[in-house]
Write a protein that holds these residues in place. Sequence first.
Motif, PDB file in Angstrom:
ATOM      1  N   GLN A  51       0.946  -1.201   0.030  1.00 40.34           N
ATOM      2  CA  GLN A  51       0.033  -0.012  -0.001  1.00 40.34           C
ATOM      3  C   GLN A  51       0.784   1.361   0.065  1.00 40.34           C
ATOM      4  O   GLN A  51       0.450   2.195  -0.732  1.00 40.34           O
ATOM      5  CB  GLN A  51      -0.761  -0.115   1.326  1.00 40.34           C
ATOM      6  CG  GLN A  51      -1.888   1.451   1.367  1.00 40.34           C
ATOM      7  CD  GLN A  51      -2.800   0.994   2.558  1.00 40.34           C
ATOM      8  OE1 GLN A  51      -3.128  -0.025   2.794  1.00 40.34           O
ATOM      9  NE2 GLN A  51      -2.897   2.155   3.276  1.00 40.34           N
ATOM     10  N   THR A  71      -4.447  12.007   1.114  1.00 41.87           N
ATOM     11  CA  THR A  71      -3.775  10.648   1.032  1.00 41.87           C
ATOM     12  C   THR A  71      -3.135  10.079   2.145  1.00 41.87           C
ATOM     13  O   THR A  71      -3.098   8.930   2.480  1.00 41.87           O
ATOM     14  CB  THR A  71      -2.725  10.875  -0.160  1.00 41.87           C
ATOM     15  OG1 THR A  71      -3.254  11.276  -1.383  1.00 41.87           O
ATOM     16  CG2 THR A  71      -1.823   9.661  -0.466  1.00 41.87           C
ATOM     17  N   ASN A  75      -4.072   6.766   4.062  1.00 45.32           N
ATOM     18  CA  ASN A  75      -3.424   5.292   3.688  1.00 45.32           C
ATOM     19  C   ASN A  75      -2.187   5.483   4.791  1.00 45.32           C
ATOM     20  O   ASN A  75      -1.317   4.404   4.821  1.00 45.32           O
ATOM     21  CB  ASN A  75      -2.591   5.878   2.367  1.00 45.32           C
ATOM     22  CG  ASN A  75      -3.553   5.637   1.124  1.00 45.32           C
ATOM     23  OD1 ASN A  75      -4.231   4.650   0.861  1.00 45.32           O
ATOM     24  ND2 ASN A  75      -3.987   6.662   0.660  1.00 45.32           N
TER      25      ASN A  75
END
Length: 479
Positions: A51, A71, A75
């Motif tokens: 990821q 982001t 994440n």
Amino acid sequence: MEAKTPVILSADKEVKQTFRSMIEQTTDAIITSFDDNAAYSGKNVYELRSQIQDLGFLPEHGTGFEETLETVRKNIMPHLLRTWSPLYMPHLHAPALTETIASELIIGTFNDSMDSWDQGPAATEIEEAMIHGLVKLFGFGEKADGTFTSGGTQSNMGALIAARDWFCNTRLGHDVKKKGLPSCYAKLRLYTSEVSHFSMEKGCHVMGLGYESVRKIPVDANCKVDIKKFEMMVKQDIDDGLLPFCAVATIGTTDYGSIDDVSEMRKVCDRYGMFLHADASYGSALVMSNKYKNRMGNLGICDSVTVDFHKMFLLPISCSVVLFRDKSLQECFELHADYLNREEDEEEGYINLVDKSLQTTRRFDALKVFMAFRTRGRDGFASIVDTAVGNASYFYECLIKDPTFIAPVKPEISSVVFAVTDGDQANKNIRKRLMDEGTVIGQTTKDGRVMLKFTLLNPTLTHADIDRIIKRIKELRTV
């Protein structure tokens, strides 16, 4: 539409407003990135790696702040360790006091550097004020001084360099600073507990003495230096033509929190003309305690002391100091440069802190100590430390009453090493299963046996939390 991200902060009103918005958005992203008390999301290592790699490295065109922050929020933040969680207890890795998180914003925004006065005027004066207070707090006299460092390893390294230079100057009549190591350098010996921090070996490697110059002193059943064996080692080494130059007392070993007897080690050092350093990276916070301060001994009799604020003091990484009983010991770090720390500055009252530091550029970490001390006061820190040590005592008492567990060393600070009696693999499995569930504990070894470890720094941890984790560990024995 996103406001244009300013390149740097300025007095412009629009820039200030955009900066304010960026900070507010960041705070909101942090708060919304988690919604439970888990210490970790439980994400599999390979899934997380994939990821993160998918996020890329350097785009040809920037995406702007808001998209970048989103982001990170989606994440990265959810899979960061939540050090404030009562379920996070593997290492000497503390949750940060809220006021010191705020101080990091100030430090990062102004970006002062601690090498010369003209790179951080108020910052320099604050650091000096905090150092002068700290040397008194730890029992040193008027001749004492110190400096902030990046952490315990660098503080210890600075102390060992000072010890080596002091010994070579006073005992061998040799100036290492000007001439390099003496021809007999291979005979120099450092003495430290067999369960001390590995920065002693690292320090001796960097100093050109090598790992073999480090003599590991056997410890007793409580993992403290065996004083009789320590002195026997020193005497034998002298008889063998070696040069004992320094001993290190550990005030809180990494695994066990055990505390060496500085008073007895001082006597041995005085008999044989050795420097005594105290690595109090862990245990130094006991100085604030109402109940447990006497456990650390009188550190003021040591030649130098390492204090880490990003451990039991609960400050953000990184923040440490090394303190010296005699400020002249720091002269080994002094070197003047016309572009930085001119001698004329000293004559005019300016202080250039690079004169007493291994580092040149340094962060204004002293602000974190200043804001934490002002916010909490001595009584606030006493409560934090007493709670942590009390929790370790409670946990240990629970363990020794339960035949499911062994706990070989009674804690003096806040670390407890233990194991279930089902064998090494069972203990390894328990740690991994707990991490999958969001509870992060430590693992180590003792006498060749796999052990688990709780490092209880979090003052919000309750006895009920400890009881629940014990119950879960017992359940996982058979899973």
